[in-house]
Each structure stands twice: as structure tokens, then as C-alpha cells.
Design a protein around this motif. Structure first.
Motif, PDB file in Angstrom:
ATOM      1  N   THR A 186       0.842  -1.193   0.000  1.00 40.06           N
ATOM      2  CA  THR A 186       0.000   0.000   0.000  1.00 40.06           C
ATOM      3  C   THR A 186       0.885   1.255   0.000  1.00 40.06           C
ATOM      4  O   THR A 186       2.080   1.192   0.308  1.00 40.06           O
ATOM      5  CB  THR A 186      -0.908   0.023   1.236  1.00 40.06           C
ATOM      6  N   GLU A 187       0.297   2.383  -0.320  1.00 44.47           N
ATOM      7  CA  GLU A 187       1.035   3.641  -0.272  1.00 44.47           C
ATOM      8  C   GLU A 187       1.500   3.948   1.151  1.00 44.47           C
ATOM      9  O   GLU A 187       2.589   4.485   1.360  1.00 44.47           O
ATOM     10  CB  GLU A 187       0.162   4.784  -0.807  1.00 44.47           C
ATOM     11  N   GLU A 188       0.660   3.604   2.115  1.00 49.36           N
ATOM     12  CA  GLU A 188       1.029   3.819   3.514  1.00 49.36           C
ATOM     13  C   GLU A 188       2.278   3.020   3.869  1.00 49.36           C
ATOM     14  O   GLU A 188       3.181   3.523   4.562  1.00 49.36           O
ATOM     15  CB  GLU A 188      -0.121   3.418   4.444  1.00 49.36           C
ATOM     16  N   GLN A 189       2.358   1.783   3.391  1.00 49.39           N
ATOM     17  CA  GLN A 189       3.517   0.943   3.688  1.00 49.39           C
ATOM     18  C   GLN A 189       4.786   1.469   3.020  1.00 49.39           C
ATOM     19  O   GLN A 189       5.884   1.373   3.583  1.00 49.39           O
ATOM     20  CB  GLN A 189       3.238  -0.500   3.269  1.00 49.39           C
ATOM     21  N   LYS A 190       4.656   2.046   1.836  1.00 48.58           N
ATOM     22  CA  LYS A 190       5.816   2.671   1.189  1.00 48.58           C
ATOM     23  C   LYS A 190       6.330   3.821   2.048  1.00 48.58           C
ATOM     24  O   LYS A 190       7.543   3.973   2.239  1.00 48.58           O
ATOM     25  CB  LYS A 190       5.434   3.184  -0.198  1.00 48.58           C
ATOM     26  N   GLU A 191       5.412   4.633   2.558  1.00 50.55           N
ATOM     27  CA  GLU A 191       5.804   5.760   3.404  1.00 50.55           C
ATOM     28  C   GLU A 191       6.408   5.274   4.718  1.00 50.55           C
ATOM     29  O   GLU A 191       7.346   5.890   5.253  1.00 50.55           O
ATOM     30  CB  GLU A 191       4.602   6.660   3.683  1.00 50.55           C
ATOM     31  N   GLN A 192       5.890   4.165   5.229  1.00 52.46           N
ATOM     32  CA  GLN A 192       6.436   3.615   6.474  1.00 52.46           C
ATOM     33  C   GLN A 192       7.867   3.129   6.276  1.00 52.46           C
ATOM     34  O   GLN A 192       8.721   3.331   7.153  1.00 52.46           O
ATOM     35  CB  GLN A 192       5.551   2.468   6.964  1.00 52.46           C
ATOM     36  N   LEU A 193       8.139   2.511   5.135  1.00 51.22           N
ATOM     37  CA  LEU A 193       9.506   2.055   4.879  1.00 51.22           C
ATOM     38  C   LEU A 193      10.453   3.243   4.716  1.00 51.22           C
ATOM     39  O   LEU A 193      11.577   3.226   5.234  1.00 51.22           O
ATOM     40  CB  LEU A 193       9.555   1.159   3.638  1.00 51.22           C
TER      41      LEU A 193
END
Length: 267
Positions: A186-193
């Protein structure tokens, strides 16, 4: 005591801490004994350890480190030398190195932790969390447990904490919790990484550290796609270095798959 005697001593001491371990028999060969010792260290809950046990443990782990060999990150070739045509702006300060991260002499190595942030409790598991705690010694879990007790809640994804390195050649370990990917990213997971890398870099700089070795955060047990994770790592690291005084960043890979992905990105 020789290496085998130290291993047997530590096994006996850790078995004595738990009545349920009385049935565990001593393996006949040294590799079997060492595997049992690592398993007992992996499953041991945080708690006081006698100075005598720590002394023998530290001697054993330092002996094993010497056998593996220490790699000084400041002596490794930067990607500018290996991939002269790279478009990476800070290629003179970034290293790509394949090998065991617990051999790296750096101001800090990065550990891909879980949200409990006390290491992997699965005996001899193949994750980097297990490898780092096993090489650092029992002291690392105890320090992590103290941090978590003071914090009072699980470690959020994308943040970072710093501890000592103990029996590692690295002075510190920076622990970060990466996103766990399901069916698709998800886009959220990209930002989290991205946040994982930024948090580690900011914490390192706040502590005055000059060299950091990153593992491939979230790509193993957390199933973040390797190529996308590499692209995010390079983007964040290169951008951060443009306004940072950090002198050397190592991208540490263990699997051939990750090595080839990064090579292609740099070429």
C-alpha cells in the motif's frame, strides 16, 4: 576453558535457569552444542545474568567474531569506484556490501526488529533480528526490554531506537520496525519504509555517528518486495546524505537476489 568447554558451561547455566530444560541432553559434537546454546539464548526472557556467565559468553562470542573476521566499513570500496557511471549523487559515501552484517565494524548497524523489539525468540531462526541478538549476547535483549518497559507500548512502525552493540564489532545497534506486507504493497507501507530509513539516519546523526550499515528492512519475513524496497532505500539515503554529515552508509545485502537488484540500480 577452550571453546567447547565455554559452550558446555553456558548450556549448563542456561538450562539451570528453567526446570523445564532438565530433559535437554548435551549434544555430542561442538556444532550441536553451539546450536543448542544459541537456541537457549534465543528463548531466554530478559532478566539478570551473573557476571560469571557474561564473562564466559563474551569470551566465546569474541572468539567466534575473530574467527569470522571483522570488516571495517571505512575500508570498503564506495559505489563511485565500483560503478563509475552511477547517477547517485552521493556515490562517494555509499557502499554496497554482501555478507554477514554482524561482522561489520561501524558506528551502528541497523536491525529489522519486530514491534516487541526484544529480538527473535524462535530458536536459531534465520532472520536478521535473531542473528544480531545471537552475536551481540544476552545483554542486548536486556537493554531492549528496559527501553520497552520505559516506553510502555509496542514500537511503532517506521520509528527507531538505539542500543549498545555489546559483542558486535559495531558500537551500536539501531532497531527499526518495518511494514508487514500482505497481498500487495500500500502507499502507507511505502511511506512507512521511507520513515524507517529516515528515522535511523536522523537518530544516528543525533547521536553523532559517522558510519551506518543498513540491512534490507522488511524484505524478509515482512514480505516487502525486494526491488521496490531497494529503490526506496537508495532514494531516501541519497537524498538524506545531501544535507547530512554522515560519512559512510553501507547497504548490506545477504541474498544474491538483493545484491543483483542493487547492482542494477547503481549501474
Amino acid at each position: 576453558m577452550n571453546k567447547e568447554e565455554k559452550t558446555e558451561y553456558l548450556i549448563d547455566q542456561l538450562r539451570a535457569e528453567n526446570a523445564g530444560y532438565e530433559a535437554l541432553s548435551m549434544p555430542v559434537d561442538l556444532p550441536g552444542k553451539r546450536r543448542l546454546l544459541r537456541s537457549l539464548m534465543n528463548v531466554r526472557f530478559p532478566g539478570p545474568v551473573s557476571p560469571e556467565i557474561l564473562k564466559v559468553q563474551d569470551e566465546l562470542l569474541q572468539e567466534e567474531l575473530e574467527e569470522k573476521g571483522i570488516v571495517d566499513v571505512m575500508e570498503l570500496p564506495v559505489i563511485q569506484d565500483e560503478y563509475p557511471c552511477t547517477e547517485i549523487k552521493n556515490s562517494r559515501r555509499i557502499v554496497l556490501w554482501q555478507g554477514d552484517i554482524t561482522r561489520l565494524k561501524a558506528d551502528a548497524i541497523v536491525n529489522a526488529a519486530n514491534s516487541q523489539m526484544m529480538g527473535c525468540f524462535v530458536p536459531c531462526h534465520g532472520c536478521i533480528d535473531n542473528a544480531i541478538h545471537s552475536a551481540a549476547g544476552l545483554q542486548l535483549r536486556n537493554e531492549c526490554a528496559q527501553i520497552m518497559e520505559e516506553q510502555g507500548h509496542e514500537e511503532p512502525t517506521g520509528k527507531a531506537k538505539i542500543t549498545g552493540g555489546y559483542n558486535l564489532p559495531a558500537e551500536h545497534v539501531i532497531h527499526t520496525v518495518g511494514p508487514i506486507v500482505g497481498v500487495q504493497v500500500t502507499e502507507e507501507q511505502k511511506e512507512q519504509l521511507k520513515s524507517c530509513y529516515k528515522s535511523c539516519l536522523k537518530l544516528a546523526e543525533k547521536q553523532g555517528l559517522r558510519s551506518i550499515a543498513f540491512c534490507c528492512i522488511s524484505t524478509g519475513e515482512f514480505h516487502f518486495p525486494n526491488k521496490l524496497a531497494a529503490e526506496i532505500a537508495v532514494q531516501v539515503i541519497d537524498k538524506y546524505l545531501s544535507t547530512s554529515e554522515v560519512e559512510r552508509i553501507v547497504i548490506n545485502v545477504y541474498k544474491n537476489e538483493d545484491y543483483y537488484i542493487y547492482k542494477k540500480l547503481f549501474q
